[in-house]
Design a protein around this motif. Sequence first.
Motif, short mmCIF file in Angstrom:
data_model
loop_
_atom_site.label_atom_id
_atom_site.label_comp_id
_atom_site.label_asym_id
_atom_site.label_seq_id
_atom_site.Cartn_x
_atom_site.Cartn_y
_atom_site.Cartn_z
N ARG A 193 38.18 90.10 23.81
CA ARG A 193 39.14 91.30 23.28
C ARG A 193 40.26 90.20 22.36
O ARG A 193 40.81 89.76 23.37
N PRO A 194 40.33 90.42 20.97
CA PRO A 194 42.15 89.90 21.32
C PRO A 194 43.23 89.88 21.89
O PRO A 194 43.21 90.96 22.46
N ALA A 195 43.59 89.04 22.42
CA ALA A 195 44.64 89.33 23.39
C ALA A 195 45.78 89.87 22.64
O ALA A 195 46.52 90.80 23.75
N GLY A 196 45.80 90.45 21.26
CA GLY A 196 46.72 91.32 21.35
C GLY A 196 46.07 91.70 20.07
O GLY A 196 45.42 91.33 18.87
N ASP A 197 46.86 92.10 19.23
CA ASP A 197 47.13 92.91 18.01
C ASP A 197 46.56 91.65 16.71
O ASP A 197 47.12 91.15 16.65
N VAL A 198 45.87 92.21 15.44
CA VAL A 198 45.36 90.72 14.96
C VAL A 198 45.02 91.82 13.41
O VAL A 198 44.50 93.51 13.47
N THR A 199 45.29 91.14 12.57
CA THR A 199 45.34 91.42 10.88
C THR A 199 43.18 90.65 10.21
O THR A 199 43.72 89.34 10.45
N CYS A 200 42.81 90.87 9.63
CA CYS A 200 41.76 90.43 8.94
C CYS A 200 41.76 90.77 8.11
O CYS A 200 41.15 91.53 7.38
N ASP A 201 42.09 89.25 7.13
CA ASP A 201 42.57 89.54 5.81
C ASP A 201 41.08 89.76 5.02
O ASP A 201 40.58 88.75 5.54
#
Length: 508
Positions: free
Chosen positions: A500-508
């Motif tokens: 899982r990502p270590a923190g919040d992410v954005t997928c553009d």
Amino acid sequence: MTKIKRNAALLAASAVVMGLTTPFAAATTSASPEFSPALALGAAPMAPEPPLDWVECEGQGLDPRQECATVEVPMDYAAPHGRKITLALSRIPAENHRKRRGVLLMIPGGPGGGSLDAPSGKGQKLPQDVRDTYDLIGFDPRGYGRSTPVSCELEKSDLALTKLRPWPAPDGSVTGNMATARRMADACARNGGELIRHISTANEARDLDRIRAALGERKISAWGVSYGTYVGAVYNQLFPHRTDRVVLDSNDDPDPTRVARGWLAMYETGVEDNFPEFATWASTPGNPDRVAATAAEVRPLFLRLAARLDREPIPWPGANPEELNGNVLRQTMLDTLYDPDRYPTLARMIQAARKGTVPPVPQGPPDSVLQNSIAAGAAICNDVAWPRSAAVYERGVAESRAEYPLTAGLPRSAMICAAWPDAPKEPAVRITDRGPSNVLLIQNRRDVATPLSGALKLRAALGRRAVMVTVDSTGHGAYLANGNACGDRTASRFLATGERPAGDVTCD
């Protein structure tokens, strides 16, 4: 051996009626953030469940590997030895037994929808490594579909979407909404039986734990969509140590003081987030359904046309209601914004209405399916008390109409819950950051039903327990639906490997 039959038309109604994230006495527990058997009501150790009797599922278009079973659960978890009801389950076993980790419970949206056919449907969109890892489990929630069903036996006119969604009168009055609410609530109290009073999100979460036990699993993974994100969050709050990997897709604001009333209000921002995308599409040169030369012209065109149809509705034989009026146009707009693939529906209605004509009558599910779906959506009224004063709704509608003219006061108007005869049997569950860090939220930036602003409130409530993947896409449903490849990869990797990502992410 009796086979479980499946009416495929049930799926078409799952997000159409009382379900907002697409349109009832004995428990006394409190919504403590700590898990306890007392809160879970029925979660205390039980005798081993008998093996499930899996049989062939009947229905069209099903994967031949899908099999069905039923499990009994208490109607009232405060009286666990009393009347039992039946839940219908389905599964497609993991495709590689050597890689099998457990089960992936597919939690449907709604409320008033099911996932019994989902293992054969959207489950087959899952990548191979996820299908190798899990048995895919679908189910119909209490009151719905092939589970023990309920019906309010409403009048046919009350099955119109413009009644199920509480559009105010053209002048903003809620008098008609309150009359409809009383009529519908009386019918549900008269015809829904005792079960309709025990349809709630907390009870659905308790049902999920009975399903877990019946499957013989110590823990379950889950993929919840729309209202299913709230169900999944409540399950993970009540039974935190019985969850493995949890993906929540298109997320509801979990505010325990408002619940579905808050979800209805979210249409204000949801429409504003999404209408510009429709306007751009509807003004694109070469589009056969183009309605305006520029995107800036589409909004005023829509508002003028809705106002004209308020004054001069067009007869529409065979439709419900049998006229194309302003609220029918607005409801079509709301439905259309759920998925960009639906944009032509609204554009063609605009084109027809401007000429004084009507489009073909839309084909909806049978009335019996709508009746069941409406009644099975009773959680919106049983989770939290709604105001009963027309004055409260009148003030809200006036404020909403002034600030958000596209939705014409709908998000703050009076639904059936304004006249519901029963108070909630227990407080709504408060979602907290206490529990395992095993949740991945995935959310489109532009979602008419579950806007990003509401999803961020669930993210804040879960705290360290979750990470959030924000996808720069449009539509209701992100994972394997209206999202993008980056978001899909991230959620699939988590389900298949736990990464899982270590923190919040954005997928553009």
